[in-house]
Write a protein that holds these residues in place. Sequence first.
Motif, PDB file in Angstrom:
ATOM      1  N   ILE A 162      57.970  54.619 -57.509  1.00  0.00           N
ATOM      2  CA  ILE A 162      56.862  54.040 -58.268  1.00  0.00           C
ATOM      3  C   ILE A 162      55.523  54.184 -57.548  1.00  0.00           C
ATOM      4  O   ILE A 162      54.477  53.864 -58.115  1.00  0.00           O
ATOM      5  N   GLY A 163      55.557  54.654 -56.283  1.00  0.00           N
ATOM      6  CA  GLY A 163      54.295  54.763 -55.566  1.00  0.00           C
ATOM      7  C   GLY A 163      54.353  55.730 -54.402  1.00  0.00           C
ATOM      8  O   GLY A 163      55.428  56.023 -53.864  1.00  0.00           O
ATOM      9  N   TYR A 164      53.186  56.233 -54.040  1.00  0.00           N
ATOM     10  CA  TYR A 164      53.038  57.130 -52.884  1.00  0.00           C
ATOM     11  C   TYR A 164      51.733  56.798 -52.188  1.00  0.00           C
ATOM     12  O   TYR A 164      50.695  56.594 -52.838  1.00  0.00           O
ATOM     13  N   ASP A 165      51.769  56.714 -50.850  1.00  0.00           N
ATOM     14  CA  ASP A 165      50.573  56.422 -50.071  1.00  0.00           C
ATOM     15  C   ASP A 165      50.545  57.327 -48.849  1.00  0.00           C
ATOM     16  O   ASP A 165      51.586  57.619 -48.251  1.00  0.00           O
ATOM     17  N   SER A 166      49.342  57.750 -48.462  1.00  0.00           N
ATOM     18  CA  SER A 166      49.215  58.593 -47.271  1.00  0.00           C
ATOM     19  C   SER A 166      47.851  58.402 -46.638  1.00  0.00           C
ATOM     20  O   SER A 166      46.876  58.031 -47.309  1.00  0.00           O
ATOM     21  N   ASP A 167      47.792  58.641 -45.333  1.00  0.00           N
ATOM     22  CA  ASP A 167      46.518  58.691 -44.637  1.00  0.00           C
ATOM     23  C   ASP A 167      46.577  59.803 -43.599  1.00  0.00           C
ATOM     24  O   ASP A 167      47.565  59.943 -42.887  1.00  0.00           O
ATOM     25  N   TYR A 168      45.539  60.618 -43.564  1.00  0.00           N
ATOM     26  CA  TYR A 168      45.460  61.723 -42.618  1.00  0.00           C
ATOM     27  C   TYR A 168      44.286  61.474 -41.681  1.00  0.00           C
ATOM     28  O   TYR A 168      43.164  61.207 -42.129  1.00  0.00           O
ATOM     29  N   ASN A 169      44.595  61.551 -40.391  1.00  0.00           N
ATOM     30  CA  ASN A 169      43.623  61.169 -39.380  1.00  0.00           C
ATOM     31  C   ASN A 169      43.361  62.307 -38.397  1.00  0.00           C
ATOM     32  O   ASN A 169      44.143  63.248 -38.281  1.00  0.00           O
ATOM     33  N   ARG A 170      42.282  62.164 -37.677  1.00  0.00           N
ATOM     34  CA  ARG A 170      42.008  63.017 -36.534  1.00  0.00           C
ATOM     35  C   ARG A 170      41.774  62.078 -35.363  1.00  0.00           C
ATOM     36  O   ARG A 170      40.682  61.551 -35.179  1.00  0.00           O
ATOM     37  N   THR A 229      57.428  54.555 -52.270  1.00  0.00           N
ATOM     38  CA  THR A 229      57.896  53.235 -52.693  1.00  0.00           C
ATOM     39  C   THR A 229      58.867  53.384 -53.853  1.00  0.00           C
ATOM     40  O   THR A 229      58.560  54.051 -54.848  1.00  0.00           O
ATOM     41  N   PHE A 230      60.034  52.738 -53.721  1.00  0.00           N
ATOM     42  CA  PHE A 230      61.070  52.788 -54.761  1.00  0.00           C
ATOM     43  C   PHE A 230      61.388  51.381 -55.239  1.00  0.00           C
ATOM     44  O   PHE A 230      61.379  50.432 -54.458  1.00  0.00           O
ATOM     45  N   ARG A 231      61.701  51.285 -56.524  1.00  0.00           N
ATOM     46  CA  ARG A 231      62.085  50.002 -57.120  1.00  0.00           C
ATOM     47  C   ARG A 231      63.364  50.176 -57.923  1.00  0.00           C
ATOM     48  O   ARG A 231      63.587  51.212 -58.551  1.00  0.00           O
ATOM     49  N   HIS A 232      64.187  49.122 -57.889  1.00  0.00           N
ATOM     50  CA  HIS A 232      65.430  49.130 -58.661  1.00  0.00           C
ATOM     51  C   HIS A 232      65.111  49.176 -60.154  1.00  0.00           C
ATOM     52  O   HIS A 232      64.538  48.244 -60.714  1.00  0.00           O
ATOM     53  N   LYS A 233      65.454  50.323 -60.810  1.00  0.00           N
ATOM     54  CA  LYS A 233      65.203  50.496 -62.234  1.00  0.00           C
ATOM     55  C   LYS A 233      66.238  51.451 -62.810  1.00  0.00           C
ATOM     56  O   LYS A 233      66.595  52.439 -62.177  1.00  0.00           O
ATOM     57  N   ASN A 234      66.714  51.143 -64.023  1.00  0.00           N
ATOM     58  CA  ASN A 234      67.580  52.050 -64.785  1.00  0.00           C
ATOM     59  C   ASN A 234      68.810  52.507 -64.002  1.00  0.00           C
ATOM     60  O   ASN A 234      69.182  53.682 -64.004  1.00  0.00           O
ATOM     61  N   ARG A 260      58.155  61.774 -65.712  1.00  0.00           N
ATOM     62  CA  ARG A 260      59.268  60.850 -65.479  1.00  0.00           C
ATOM     63  C   ARG A 260      59.244  60.418 -64.025  1.00  0.00           C
ATOM     64  O   ARG A 260      58.684  61.102 -63.161  1.00  0.00           O
ATOM     65  N   LEU A 261      59.846  59.268 -63.773  1.00  0.00           N
ATOM     66  CA  LEU A 261      59.921  58.755 -62.404  1.00  0.00           C
ATOM     67  C   LEU A 261      61.110  59.387 -61.683  1.00  0.00           C
ATOM     68  O   LEU A 261      62.210  59.464 -62.232  1.00  0.00           O
ATOM     69  N   LEU A 262      60.889  59.843 -60.464  1.00  0.00           N
ATOM     70  CA  LEU A 262      61.957  60.443 -59.673  1.00  0.00           C
ATOM     71  C   LEU A 262      62.958  59.382 -59.234  1.00  0.00           C
ATOM     72  O   LEU A 262      62.579  58.304 -58.782  1.00  0.00           O
ATOM     73  N   LYS A 263      64.230  59.710 -59.353  1.00  0.00           N
ATOM     74  CA  LYS A 263      65.291  58.823 -58.887  1.00  0.00           C
ATOM     75  C   LYS A 263      65.658  59.195 -57.451  1.00  0.00           C
ATOM     76  O   LYS A 263      65.737  60.381 -57.112  1.00  0.00           O
TER      77      LYS A 263
END
Length: 252
Positions: free
Chosen positions: A182-190, A171-176, A237-240
Amino acid sequence: MKQNIPVLLAILFLTSCNSKTEEKKPQLIPKDEKVPDILKPKETEVVQLKKDIADFIPAGYVLYKEEGMEDIKGDLNGDSLEDVVFLIKGTDKTKFFDHEYRGKLDRNRRGIIILYNRGDGYELATKNYNCFSSENEEGGVYYAPELWLAVEKGNLKINYAHGRYGSWSYTFRHKNGDFEMIGYDSDYNRGPVPQTITSINLLTKKKLTRDNLNKDDDGENYVENFKDTWETIKVDRLLKLSEIKDFDELEF
């Protein structure tokens, strides 16, 4: 002689004042001399708007859009106008090769361009020409993950899906002056049974890990049962978005 002393003191005082006044007068710069940059008035930067998004695609690249992929639009900077996000792909002929089973494959990398809608044209918001691998990369025991983008609640979502094995998103947000992660989400399934779910908020520096206690269920009589673990993570720091060299190399 004593009568003239006050007069002489007055003359000396006036002469001294005039001398100090003259010293404080600003020095004018001759017309034939260059004016120092510090004295020049600041010029207002003029942003050139373009009507067609194709005008932002650099040489050696083309617009990349898979069959069925919808246009990516949405307000990314809070001005109630629909901004535009699109993918590009390189056209280097040396990146084409013949695969033993899949035929001729194009391994040119892909990139992203984000444009702000200014009403009467588009302005470049940010760009990264090579941050995504080709859609024809090897996927190990599975095919290469599917990439798609979306605008959700004013944020840019970069999503990957690996079929029944799971998915992950950034997830990215307009900043600087850029778009910061600003965020990371994951799900691992079988198959239909989730194994672990991870959600990271890079602004609050909190990470949630959900471990499925019934992960070994065969799926037919599966009952959801997660154990949640919260932890604080270090974020320097936040990655650009413009700085990321390869999404495949990111680890969380």
